[in-house]
Design an enzyme around this catalytic site. Sequence first.
Site, PDB file in Angstrom:
ATOM      1  N   TRP A 147     -48.012   8.995  -9.399  1.00 15.80           N
ATOM      2  CA  TRP A 147     -48.225   8.752  -7.855  1.00 15.80           C
ATOM      3  C   TRP A 147     -46.983   8.835  -7.264  1.00 15.80           C
ATOM      4  O   TRP A 147     -46.808   8.950  -5.979  1.00 15.80           O
ATOM      5  CB  TRP A 147     -48.945   7.213  -7.587  1.00 15.80           C
ATOM      6  CG  TRP A 147     -48.292   6.171  -8.384  1.00 15.80           C
ATOM      7  CD1 TRP A 147     -48.682   5.727  -9.430  1.00 15.80           C
ATOM      8  CD2 TRP A 147     -47.147   5.387  -7.987  1.00 15.80           C
ATOM      9  NE1 TRP A 147     -47.599   4.481 -10.040  1.00 15.80           N
ATOM     10  CE2 TRP A 147     -46.785   4.362  -9.003  1.00 15.80           C
ATOM     11  CE3 TRP A 147     -46.291   5.435  -6.802  1.00 15.80           C
ATOM     12  CZ2 TRP A 147     -45.761   3.511  -8.881  1.00 15.80           C
ATOM     13  CZ3 TRP A 147     -45.213   4.671  -6.660  1.00 15.80           C
ATOM     14  CH2 TRP A 147     -45.081   3.727  -7.817  1.00 15.80           C
ATOM     15  N   LYS A 171     -55.170  16.424 -13.626  1.00 12.96           N
ATOM     16  CA  LYS A 171     -55.720  15.146 -13.391  1.00 12.96           C
ATOM     17  C   LYS A 171     -54.644  14.531 -12.605  1.00 12.96           C
ATOM     18  O   LYS A 171     -53.612  13.831 -13.080  1.00 12.96           O
ATOM     19  CB  LYS A 171     -55.674  14.403 -14.727  1.00 12.96           C
ATOM     20  CG  LYS A 171     -56.790  13.238 -14.841  1.00 12.96           C
ATOM     21  CD  LYS A 171     -56.956  12.421 -13.535  1.00 12.96           C
ATOM     22  CE  LYS A 171     -56.090  11.106 -13.946  1.00 12.96           C
ATOM     23  NZ  LYS A 171     -56.213  10.276 -12.492  1.00 12.96           N
ATOM     24  N   PRO A 172     -54.853  14.408 -11.307  1.00 10.35           N
ATOM     25  CA  PRO A 172     -53.891  13.847 -10.287  1.00 10.35           C
ATOM     26  C   PRO A 172     -53.884  12.206 -10.523  1.00 10.35           C
ATOM     27  O   PRO A 172     -55.076  11.827 -10.927  1.00 10.35           O
ATOM     28  CB  PRO A 172     -54.167  14.616  -8.971  1.00 10.35           C
ATOM     29  CG  PRO A 172     -55.870  14.911  -9.085  1.00 10.35           C
ATOM     30  CD  PRO A 172     -55.989  15.127 -10.542  1.00 10.35           C
ATOM     31  N   GLY A 224     -45.131   9.664 -16.786  1.00 11.00           N
ATOM     32  CA  GLY A 224     -45.771   8.272 -16.507  1.00 11.00           C
ATOM     33  C   GLY A 224     -45.385   7.236 -17.506  1.00 11.00           C
ATOM     34  O   GLY A 224     -44.213   7.541 -17.953  1.00 11.00           O
ATOM     35  N   SER A 225     -45.879   6.233 -17.542  1.00 14.15           N
ATOM     36  CA  SER A 225     -45.343   5.057 -18.396  1.00 14.15           C
ATOM     37  C   SER A 225     -45.052   5.439 -20.029  1.00 14.15           C
ATOM     38  O   SER A 225     -46.040   6.180 -20.347  1.00 14.15           O
ATOM     39  CB  SER A 225     -46.025   3.770 -18.216  1.00 14.15           C
ATOM     40  OG  SER A 225     -47.430   3.852 -19.029  1.00 14.15           O
ATOM     41  N   CYS A 280     -38.565   7.001 -11.805  1.00 18.63           N
ATOM     42  CA  CYS A 280     -38.065   6.673 -13.243  1.00 18.63           C
ATOM     43  C   CYS A 280     -36.682   6.941 -13.490  1.00 18.63           C
ATOM     44  O   CYS A 280     -36.332   6.381 -14.314  1.00 18.63           O
ATOM     45  CB  CYS A 280     -38.997   7.671 -14.258  1.00 18.63           C
ATOM     46  SG  CYS A 280     -38.759   9.434 -13.804  1.00 18.63           S
ATOM     47  N   GLU A 380     -37.606  -2.246 -16.891  1.00 22.09           N
ATOM     48  CA  GLU A 380     -37.555  -1.034 -15.647  1.00 22.09           C
ATOM     49  C   GLU A 380     -38.243  -1.944 -14.663  1.00 22.09           C
ATOM     50  O   GLU A 380     -39.356  -2.516 -14.559  1.00 22.09           O
ATOM     51  CB  GLU A 380     -38.337   0.165 -15.973  1.00 22.09           C
ATOM     52  CG  GLU A 380     -38.276   1.134 -15.130  1.00 22.09           C
ATOM     53  CD  GLU A 380     -38.976   2.428 -15.342  1.00 22.09           C
ATOM     54  OE1 GLU A 380     -39.970   2.507 -16.158  1.00 22.09           O
ATOM     55  OE2 GLU A 380     -38.527   3.470 -14.688  1.00 22.09           O
TER      56      GLU A 380
HETATM   57  O1  LIG Z   1     -39.865   9.918 -11.165  1.00 24.21           O
HETATM   58  C1  LIG Z   1     -39.666  10.849 -11.754  1.00 24.21           C
HETATM   59  C2  LIG Z   1     -39.102  12.279 -11.289  1.00 24.21           C
HETATM   60  C3  LIG Z   1     -37.847  11.991 -10.295  1.00 24.21           C
HETATM   61  C4  LIG Z   1     -36.860  13.244 -10.172  1.00 24.21           C
HETATM   62  O2  LIG Z   1     -37.251  14.417 -10.268  1.00 24.21           O
HETATM   63  O3  LIG Z   1     -35.672  13.182  -9.677  1.00 24.21           O
END
Ligand SMILES: O=CCCC(=O)O
Length: 479
Positions: A147, A171-172, A224-225, A280, A380
């Site tokens: 998301w 799968k959004p 994702g996680s 992330c 995190e």
């Molecule tokens: O959170 C993941 C991707 C962030 C990014 O592409 O800089």
Amino acid sequence: MDGQFLINGQWLNHERERTDVKNPATGEVVGSVPNGTKSDVNDAVEAARKAFPEWSKRSVYERAALLEKLYAKMLEKKDELARLMTLEMGKPLAESEGEVEYAANFVKWFAEEGKRAYGRIIPSHDTNKRLHVIKQPVGVVAAITPWNFPAAMITRKLAPALVAGCTFVLKPPTATPLTALRLLELCQEVGIPDGVVNAVTGSGKDLGESLATHPHVDKITFTGSTEVGRTLMAQGAETIKAMSLELGGHAPILVFDDCDLDLAVAETIKSKFRNGGQTCVCGNRIYVSDSIYDAFVEKLGQETAKLKTGNGLDNDTKIGPMINKSGYDKVKKHVDDATSAGARIVTGGTGQTDEDQDVYYYEATVLADVTPQMLIMNEETFGPVAPVQRVSSDEEAVHYANQTPFGLASYVFTNNYARAFRAIENLDYGIVGWNDGVPSAAQAPFGGMKQSGVGREGGSEGLEAYLETKYVSIGGLDQ
Ligand SMILES: O=CCCC(=O)O
């Protein structure tokens, strides 16, 4: 917007129950999507399987031309996509606009790079033989996307998959499916054939399992996680699924005493507070050399205090809402744990919630006098909190940086190339930003070491991820 599934070019809902999509800034319902089932996943996978032979046999130039059209279409619809993204995800509108451009860049870059999926000819040990290597598409790709970047995390997978000749089932995310579905409408508008791109909305847990265990899915690509990545890996083990996994991070920022302090603070703010800290690769913990520690903390505090929290549609907002209660609770837990163990709040440190509306904000926060045992230095946070710890040497900073099972992104600030290279080579991370808080780019490999994932997205590595290598040994040449 009433979202539907996209299966074989048809928008369907099969009269399934629906889940509301809410604006995290206000709690207002902005749309809904059907809750897909295993049978919907099966229909989507079979549509992708059926479309594969024709799509993969087209020339890469034809596939790339369609992606070039998609790139242009995304830029044409930038304002609409960005507004939709802010409505369902909450990030400030300027960041949503930036994300649409970033997402479109993946489409453009892979349209170009797809034409360079070269094989090779290997010198033979035997005059009777010729040894060739050819590249072919992996097959049906299932993508499960997060998301926090509702568009870019799709195109980073979709564009290399499609240009390589793969077909796609998306799968959004449950929280932000509307941008994804609009993006797929644009794929249709530019003429990507029926069945090449499909989507099923609904529960990540159920649909993820259906995709990861489906015998006609050749590859899973997931962002994702780490927890969910581990589950998908286990579920895919039965059919030995190919996997690209971009998982959790816990990014360290190392600030050495010879750095340009203004630059280090400015880039730390970009790294840390981009997307409200819900990225992330956001810096999660900051290690600063003793002799510049006080100056760094003071300046970081002053600049962070200028970041206004609010609805992403307001022009002056720099920090949008947290995506949900559990995101907010984690941030609060990290701050409470740190302050109860002696950390000092330099700026921020408070949240604003409306539980009836399910709305959660947390101010941009700087914590000083943080120690290694505190929760925030070990997990995190995924929120707008910058904890700063004092260190006495570069080696100590690198040591703490590597004390984690994660290895996605890291950052180092120094103007001395030798100190930089010593740190860079010793950091167990897939990405290092040297004097750079936002290293991500469509043309560069993005991904992590250790429990931060498997494989890379973006760059030539990101195309390779959707190609199989076929070795052909040709005999009988001496006859
Ligand atoms: O959170 C993941 C991707 C962030 C990014 O592409 O800089």
